[in-house]
Motif scaffolding. Structure first.
Motif, mmCIF file in Angstrom:
data_model
loop_
_atom_site.group_PDB
_atom_site.id
_atom_site.type_symbol
_atom_site.label_atom_id
_atom_site.label_comp_id
_atom_site.label_asym_id
_atom_site.label_seq_id
_atom_site.Cartn_x
_atom_site.Cartn_y
_atom_site.Cartn_z
ATOM 1 N N GLY A 138 0.743 -1.433 -0.069
ATOM 2 C CA GLY A 138 0.043 -0.034 -0.103
ATOM 3 C C GLY A 138 0.895 1.209 0.003
ATOM 4 O O GLY A 138 0.465 2.258 -0.810
ATOM 5 N N MET A 139 1.750 1.060 0.926
ATOM 6 C CA MET A 139 2.715 2.369 0.845
ATOM 7 C C MET A 139 3.439 2.787 -0.363
ATOM 8 O O MET A 139 3.677 3.881 -0.805
ATOM 9 N N MET A 140 3.990 1.539 -1.059
ATOM 10 C CA MET A 140 4.700 1.792 -2.242
ATOM 11 C C MET A 140 3.902 2.171 -3.436
ATOM 12 O O MET A 140 4.392 3.193 -4.110
ATOM 13 N N ASP A 193 9.696 4.534 2.938
ATOM 14 C CA ASP A 193 10.594 3.612 2.905
ATOM 15 C C ASP A 193 12.106 4.269 2.694
ATOM 16 O O ASP A 193 12.098 5.277 1.814
ATOM 17 N N ASN A 194 13.271 3.929 3.278
ATOM 18 C CA ASN A 194 14.445 4.562 3.283
ATOM 19 C C ASN A 194 14.918 4.556 1.774
ATOM 20 O O ASN A 194 15.474 5.485 1.269
ATOM 21 N N GLY A 206 16.169 8.455 10.616
ATOM 22 C CA GLY A 206 14.801 9.190 10.341
ATOM 23 C C GLY A 206 13.722 7.831 10.241
ATOM 24 O O GLY A 206 12.861 8.070 10.921
ATOM 25 N N GLY A 207 14.162 6.794 9.459
ATOM 26 C CA GLY A 207 13.180 5.711 9.310
ATOM 27 C C GLY A 207 12.968 5.025 10.706
ATOM 28 O O GLY A 207 11.849 4.480 10.811
ATOM 29 N N ASP A 238 10.610 2.119 8.554
ATOM 30 C CA ASP A 238 11.788 1.200 8.074
ATOM 31 C C ASP A 238 11.119 -0.274 8.265
ATOM 32 O O ASP A 238 10.152 -0.488 8.903
ATOM 33 N N PRO A 239 11.487 -1.111 7.133
ATOM 34 C CA PRO A 239 10.743 -2.322 7.269
ATOM 35 C C PRO A 239 10.976 -3.234 8.594
ATOM 36 O O PRO A 239 9.802 -3.817 9.054
ATOM 37 N N PRO A 240 12.002 -3.236 9.301
ATOM 38 C CA PRO A 240 12.263 -3.724 10.461
ATOM 39 C C PRO A 240 11.150 -3.595 11.730
ATOM 40 O O PRO A 240 10.578 -4.190 12.341
#
Lengths: 184, 427
Positions: B66-68, B114-115, B151-152, B159-161
């Motif tokens: 969704g974010m992509m 995303d970074n 910042g992520g 950030d994915p993690p």
């Protein structure tokens, strides 16, 4: 009377690695070229570079990757940009991983129009070198790679001048043969 | 230890090595590893598709998707270019102030995006500004990717993690704002100071060059005002949806997908353009990774490790937190933090399950360490690798060691500051 490829072939400017982007741009603009023939180390035509990739030498990569940025530049920035053209060379294009450089397509002077068109379509190139068996002889000013300034003068000794066939010429001839007339 | 467990561990560790060394595409490795886990009998279709503990985490996959899609649409508006040029002009073309402004903008964007996307968005405009200023772009690129990694860490979606941790620990967007954003703001202030020491002192103001920046017309970057307004409005709605999770009970993945759908509907873009920026390979990588880790969960490996960790930690959660933070930073500096966190998440879940509320800060320790550790080396985070590639293509190569010498310093300082934050705030 059957169409002879040599009647359609014409000399084109040939540049080399040391040719500046500015000079290359002049050649493209002057002859309305869609691609540029580049000489190899031995001075004979070896590669074809699409004109649009030569344009890439004039436009910084950051603008090509984010085209919206082109609009933010003012007139003086644009002038600076064109002014940098004499510092870039065709050699940079040949060495770039991002540019597809085509080996020169060689066609036999006896090849038919369909053969030439087929070879061009298959090789994705808009210029083909007509093999030198029956080519005219001339002064070599066009054939001399641009950038070899010391050899730009007309030569006293006659030499074989490479002749090329271009995509517009092929299409024009094909349309004429079909009876559809020329496009312009 | 049975042969099945040994084989499962060999598959997992082998895949890890291949991912870390980047010998093969990471999605290929993860999916092959997942397939081998299935062939070993470590997991099955029910486990892969429907298990909350040992299957593909669809919350993570669909939140990323969704974010992509949202970012893919927003980037076509020219908003990022506008913002960066506007900031450079506000800085009146003074190089270090421009750098600091771009650091702040990158960090803020990175908290929402995303970074890798963030650095890809800001790199071209950064090159333009550096070109106009007549300063080397490398310090700008290095500080931006580091700002992006720091910042992520601030938000659930940065950030994915964080997305993995949030899903596994049932943490909300507001939890991240409450626990990590204050730390990240502090770290960013310190990081700007570090940027001055490392690069800023060597950047000199040139009035003639500054005038060239002031001559840029940022408004021309925006080609479609309607697209911009619609995108910003929908993103505001999506962020509100994340923040109101406690009220609406809508999972962030659902909010992101609803936002992406709404944006596609309102902008009437072709489907091809809506999904143009979706990194399918990344999503498949996540899916394969979850299947591999799920295999280890099913084989009891994670359980055993969890028990061993619980015994070792006892009730010393402060010590465990510091060890987890520092250890995660070290590991994440060497390997991609996504597989690391995907593996550690079930382990930390075991520790938190055993320790209750006292052990919950371990989630924050894991997140801080994994996110901040990415700055340590040139290969510590995907964004670093991407920026090194950009710099090389633009004719300003950054060597592994050039990046790493700055990265180690920045990671050392940010992790050192995070340790007292963790201890003082939670223990």
């Amino acid at each position: 009377m059957p169409l002879r490829l040599m009647d359609l072939a014409l000399p084109l400017p040939v540049v080399n690695r040391r040719t500046t982007a500015l000079e290359a741009a002049r050649r493209i603009a002057g002859d309305r070229l869609s691609a540029l023939v580049v000489a190899g180390d031995d001075g004979t035509p070896a590669f074809v570079v699409p004109a649009v990739d030569v344009l890439g030498l004039l436009i910084p990569l950051y603008l090509r990757e984010d085209t919206r940025l082109a609009g933010v530049l003012d007139e003086s920035a644009a002038e600076e940009l064109w002014g940098q053209a004499d510092r870039r060379t065709i050699g940079e294009l040949l060495d770039s991983e991002d540019v597809r450089v085509y080996d020169i397509l060689r066609v036999d002077p006896d090849a038919t129009l369909v053969e030439v068109a087929t070879l061009m379509a298959a090789a994705h190139t808009s210029i083909a070198l007509v093999e030198a068996e029956h080519v005219h002889r001339g002064h070599g000013t066009h054939a001399t790679p641009a950038g070899d300034r010391e050899t730009d003068e007309p030569r006293a000794v006659e030499e074989v001048e490479p002749h090329f066939i271009t995509l517009p010429t092929v299409l024009d001839a094909a349309l004429t043969a079909r009876g559809g007339g020329r496009t312009a | 230890m049975t042969i099945q467990v040994v084989a499962g561990l060999v598959v997992f560790l082998g895949a890890y090595v291949l991912i870390a060394t980047e010998k093969l595409p990471r999605a290929t490795v993860a999916l092959t590893g997942g397939a081998l886990m299935v062939l070993l009998g470590a997991t099955d279709e029910a486990g892969i598709f429907f298990s909350e503990e040992a299957g593909i985490d669809w919350h993570v996959i669909f939140l990323l998707l969704g974010m992509m899609m949202i970012v893919g649409i927003l980037r076509q508006s020219g908003a990022f270019e506008y913002l960066a040029i506007w900031a450079a002009k506000r800085a009146r073309g003074r190089p270090f102030v421009v750098m600091a402004m771009l650091i702040v903008i990158t960090a803020m964007l990175s908290a929402a995006l995303d970074n890798v996307t963030t650095v890809l968005l800001v790199a071209p405009v950064t090159l333009l500004i550096a070109d106009r200023l007549g300063v080397p772009p490398v310090p700008f690129l290095i500080t931006q990717v580091m700002a992006s990694n720091i910042g992520g860490a601030a938000t659930l979606i940065g950030d994915p993690p964080n997305i993995i941790v949030a899903s596994r620990a049932n943490l909300t967007f507001l939890d991240f704002l409450e626990h990590l954003t204050p730390l990240v703001i502090g770290l960013m202030i310190v990081f700007i100071g570090l940027a001055w020491l490392l690069f800023g002192r060597r950047l000199h103001h040139d009035a003639e060059r500054a005038a060239k920046v002031m001559a840029l017309n940022e408004r021309e970057a925006i080609k479609d005002t309607r697209l911009l307004i619609t995108s910003v409005a929908v993103i505001a709605l999506v962020l509100a949806g994340f923040a109101l999770q406690g009220v609406t009970h809508l999972d962030p993945a659902v909010v992101a997908l609803l936002g992406a759908g709404l944006l596609a509907l309102l902008t009437r873009l072709e489907a091809r353009k809506v999904v143009a920026d979706v990194e399918w390979e990344t999503l498949l990588f996540f899916a394969g990774l979850f299947v591999m880790v799920g295999g280890l969960v099913n084989l009891g490996v994670i359980d055993q490790l969890g028990k061993a960790a619980t015994d070792a930690v006892g009730t010393n959660y402060a010590g465990a937190g510091v060890a987890l933070l520092v250890g995660s930073a070290l590991v994440s500096g060497i390997i991609d933090n996504i597989p690391y966190v995907a593996t550690m998440a079930p382990l930390v879940a075991d520790l938190v399950h055993a320790g209750g509320a006292a052990a919950e800060p371990l989630w924050w320790a894991l997140t801080m360490g994994a996110d901040l550790g990415g700055n340590a080396t040139a290969v510590g985070a995907s964004a670093n690798v991407v920026v090194l590639g950009i710099a090389r293509r633009y004719g300003h190569p950054i060597s592994f060691w050039e990046f790493t010498k700055y990265g180690l310093l920045v990671t050392g300082v940010t992790v050192a500051l995070s340790v007292p934050y963790l201890l003082i705030r939670y223990f």
